[in-house]
Design an enzyme around this catalytic site. Sequence first.
Site, mmCIF file in Angstrom:
data_model
loop_
_atom_site.group_PDB
_atom_site.id
_atom_site.type_symbol
_atom_site.label_atom_id
_atom_site.label_comp_id
_atom_site.label_asym_id
_atom_site.label_seq_id
_atom_site.Cartn_x
_atom_site.Cartn_y
_atom_site.Cartn_z
ATOM 1 N N GLY A 236 -18.672 -3.025 -0.449
ATOM 2 C CA GLY A 236 -18.674 -3.098 -1.904
ATOM 3 C C GLY A 236 -17.850 -2.000 -2.534
ATOM 4 N N TYR B 42 0.844 -1.193 0.000
ATOM 5 C CA TYR B 42 0.000 0.000 0.000
ATOM 6 C C TYR B 42 0.880 1.243 0.000
ATOM 7 C CZ TYR B 42 -3.704 -3.261 1.496
ATOM 8 O OH TYR B 42 -4.593 -4.305 1.597
#
Length: 327
Positions: free
Chosen positions: A206, A56
Site C-alpha cells: 500500500g 524511473y
Amino acid sequence: MPENTRNLRDLQVSPLGLGCMGMSFAYGPGDRNESLATLNQAIDDGVTLLDTADMYGNGENERLLAEVLRTRRDEVRIATKFGIVMDENGQVTGIDASPAYAARSVDASLRRLGVDTIDLYYLHRVDSVTPIEETVAAMAEMVRAGKVRHLGLSEASATTLRRANAVHPISAVQTEWSIFSRDIEAEVLPAARELGIGVVPYSPLGRGLLTGAAAAAHDLADDDFRRTLPRWDAANLDANLALVQRIRAIADQVGGTPGQVALGWLLAQGTDVVPIPGTKRRSYLTENLGAVDISLSAEQLAELSSLTPAGDRYRDMGRVKGESVSA
C-alpha cells in the site's frame, strides 16, 4: 528466502521480486551506495526478479541496475518497461506505445542496462491511440530478434489482456494489488488465470501505508508523491491507520510484522502471484523477504480480505502533463 520458485507463465522467478523504482524516483532522495548494497543483498538472499522501467529517474534506475548486472547478470531476471514518455525535466508528457517508439525504447533500455536481452519487457501503460495488437506485434518482433524473452503488460484491462495474448503469449500482468487495493480481483485476475498469465503486484504494501511506517503525511519528504494520494489525505489517514492496527494484531499472532502479513496475504492468493515490494534499504528488504515464512490461517486471511480503506487510489492508468505516474 527459501529455494522455492514461482512461474510467470514460463518465466521462473523467486516468490518475491524487488521493485527498484524508489531507488531513483518518486519516494524522495535516494542513496546510491545503499541502493547498490540493497540490490546485491537481494540477490544474495535469493531474489531473482528485479523490476525497473525506463521512466524511473529518466533512465537512471536502469543505469543503477547496470552496475550490479555487470557481475551478476546470470543470477537474476530483469524486467523493465516502456511507453510512458517524459521530458528532460522528468515530467510525464504522454503515453506512446507505437511500434516505432517501442523499437527505440527497447534498444535504449538494453544500452542503459548493459545487457543483450531483457527477460521480461512490459508495456508500462496502454496507449489509447495505438491498438494493443500493433504494440504487441512490435514487441513480438523483439522476441524473435533475441532482444526480449518474455512479454508483459502493466495496468491492462481484462479485454486488453485477451487481445494482447491473441497476438503473442503474455507472461505477466503487473498491477497494483494489496489488502487495500482489490479492484484487480473483479475482472483482471480471472482473465489472467484463464489465459495462463502470471500476476505481479506492485505496491503490495500500500505504498508503505500497510506497514504503518508513516504516521502522517507530514512525515514524508516534500517530493514524495504519496502526498498526492487520497489514502494519505488527513481526512482518510487516521481511518486507514486504524485498519493497520488490525493487521498489526494479526502480525502479533503469527510472530511477524504488519508488512510481512500484508505480503503473506498476497502470496496466499495463488502460486501465480509474484509481488514486487519496493525498497531502497537493506533493513526493509530483510523484513520483506521474511514474509515467505509467514503462515496465515483461513480465518486470518478472511479478516484481512475484509478490510476496506478510506479514500481511493488515484487513477493510475497513465497520468500526464506533470501528474504522478508510478510503478
